[in-house]
Scaffold this active site. Structure first.
Site, PDB file in Angstrom:
ATOM      1  N   PRO A  41      -7.310   1.974  30.613  1.00  0.00           N
ATOM      2  CA  PRO A  41      -7.906   2.233  29.304  1.00  0.00           C
ATOM      3  C   PRO A  41      -8.844   1.114  28.835  1.00  0.00           C
ATOM      4  CG  PRO A  41      -5.540   2.650  29.245  1.00  0.00           C
ATOM      5  CD  PRO A  41      -5.834   1.987  30.557  1.00  0.00           C
ATOM      6  N   GLU A  68       3.182  -0.568  32.609  1.00  0.00           N
ATOM      7  CA  GLU A  68       2.389  -1.145  31.522  1.00  0.00           C
ATOM      8  C   GLU A  68       1.044  -1.688  32.001  1.00  0.00           C
ATOM      9  OE1 GLU A  68       2.997  -1.314  28.091  1.00  0.00           O
ATOM     10  OE2 GLU A  68       4.468   0.183  28.706  1.00  0.00           O
ATOM     11  N   ARG A  94     -19.478  16.221  43.136  1.00  0.00           N
ATOM     12  CA  ARG A  94     -20.403  17.325  42.853  1.00  0.00           C
ATOM     13  C   ARG A  94     -21.843  16.834  42.701  1.00  0.00           C
ATOM     14  NH1 ARG A  94     -21.335  19.406  38.276  1.00  0.00           N
ATOM     15  NH2 ARG A  94     -20.399  21.415  38.793  1.00  0.00           N
ATOM     16  N   ASP A 111     -26.467  20.514  34.925  1.00  0.00           N
ATOM     17  CA  ASP A 111     -25.192  20.404  34.233  1.00  0.00           C
ATOM     18  C   ASP A 111     -25.365  19.759  32.863  1.00  0.00           C
ATOM     19  OD1 ASP A 111     -23.677  21.521  36.183  1.00  0.00           O
ATOM     20  OD2 ASP A 111     -23.071  19.637  37.105  1.00  0.00           O
TER      21      ASP A 111
END
Length: 261
Positions: free
Chosen positions: A88, A115, A153, A168
């Protein structure tokens, strides 16, 4: 493109690599993919991969020795690999970053658990960190799948059409235009007539306007970042005139209502 995924749950990737675009890319040899089980490098008979953090606190951390050994093993197999930690705290993953990763040859994706990972691993063995969003997951496996899917992709000859990836959402800093398929009428809602006209110039114009509308309504922040071309500016100017006309008509209605007429 070669993907190596370091994880304590390698079985999670078996189904991912067996379906859809990723499977076809493997069959066409556009990518290769394998897992490295971090537990295989654990140094005790219990195959432990976590330990308590110094200084106390809740939760456990990934042990340094198995993680370091797993990364070095993957590096031996693909020495030119860039090593990415899914966390994160990393750079936010977006389409531009997907394009940047697609230009590389080899990626090692490190899936943390518990963690997190000892900072010494980050400082010495990780090239950069990536986050898929401002929320916390139980591990890096799902982010690793998202990154592999998005990058794969973009590689040549992995999608149905040569222009598929270029059109896209986000590829041109815009959301993709609306799509319609059969039946022509569904629950009394018809497909826009222009899409049935066979007039490709008119269809392209409609799709551009649809893309701009959807971006304006759903992600206006993207328009602020985009360098608009003359055609896009003309469409926005027309919207401005139409909106001003609506506002003026509402002002007149308000005056009439106040006058009682």
């Amino acid at each position: 493109m070669n993907f190596a995924v370091l994880t304590i749950f390698p079985e999670m990737f078996d189904l991912f690599w067996s379906h859809g675009i990723v499977r076809r890319a493997i069959e066409k040899k556009r990518i290769s993919a394998h897992t490295v089980n971090i537990r295989d490098f654990a140094m005790d008979r219990h195959k432990s991969t976590d330990d308590r953090p110094f200084g106390g606190g809740c939760g456990m951390l990934m042990k340094t020795e198995p993680m370091a050994a797993a990364i070095r093993s993957a590096k031996i197999r693909n020495p030119a690999s860039q090593t990415i930690l899914l966390t994160p705290q990393g750079r936010r993953f977006d389409q531009n970053l997907a394009y940047a990763l697609a230009s590389l040859n080899d990626l090692i994706l490190v899936c943390g658990r518990y963690e997190g990972v000892d900072e010494r691993i980050c400082d010495t063995l990780i090239d950069f960190e990536i986050s898929i969003g401002d929320y916390v997951l139980t591990g890096g496996e799902l982010p690793a799948m998202i990154i592999m899917d998005a990058v794969t992709r973009l590689l040549p000859d992995t999608l149905g059409g040569a222009e598929s990836a270029e059109k896209d959402s986000f590829s041109d800093t815009l959301l993709e235009h609306a799509h319609y398929t059969r039946p022509r009428s569904f629950e009394e809602i018809d497909v826009p007539e222009v899409l049935l006209s066979g007039n490709h110039r008119a269809i392209d114009k409609w799709r551009l306007e649809s893309s701009l509308i959807r971006t304006f309504l759903k992600r206006p922040d993207l328009l602020e970042k985009k360098r608009l071309d003359s055609g896009e500016i003309d469409i926005l100017k027309k919207w401005c005139l139409d909106i001003e006309k609506i506002i003026r008509s509402q002002s007149l209605h308000g005056t009439d209502a106040l006058s009682g007429s």
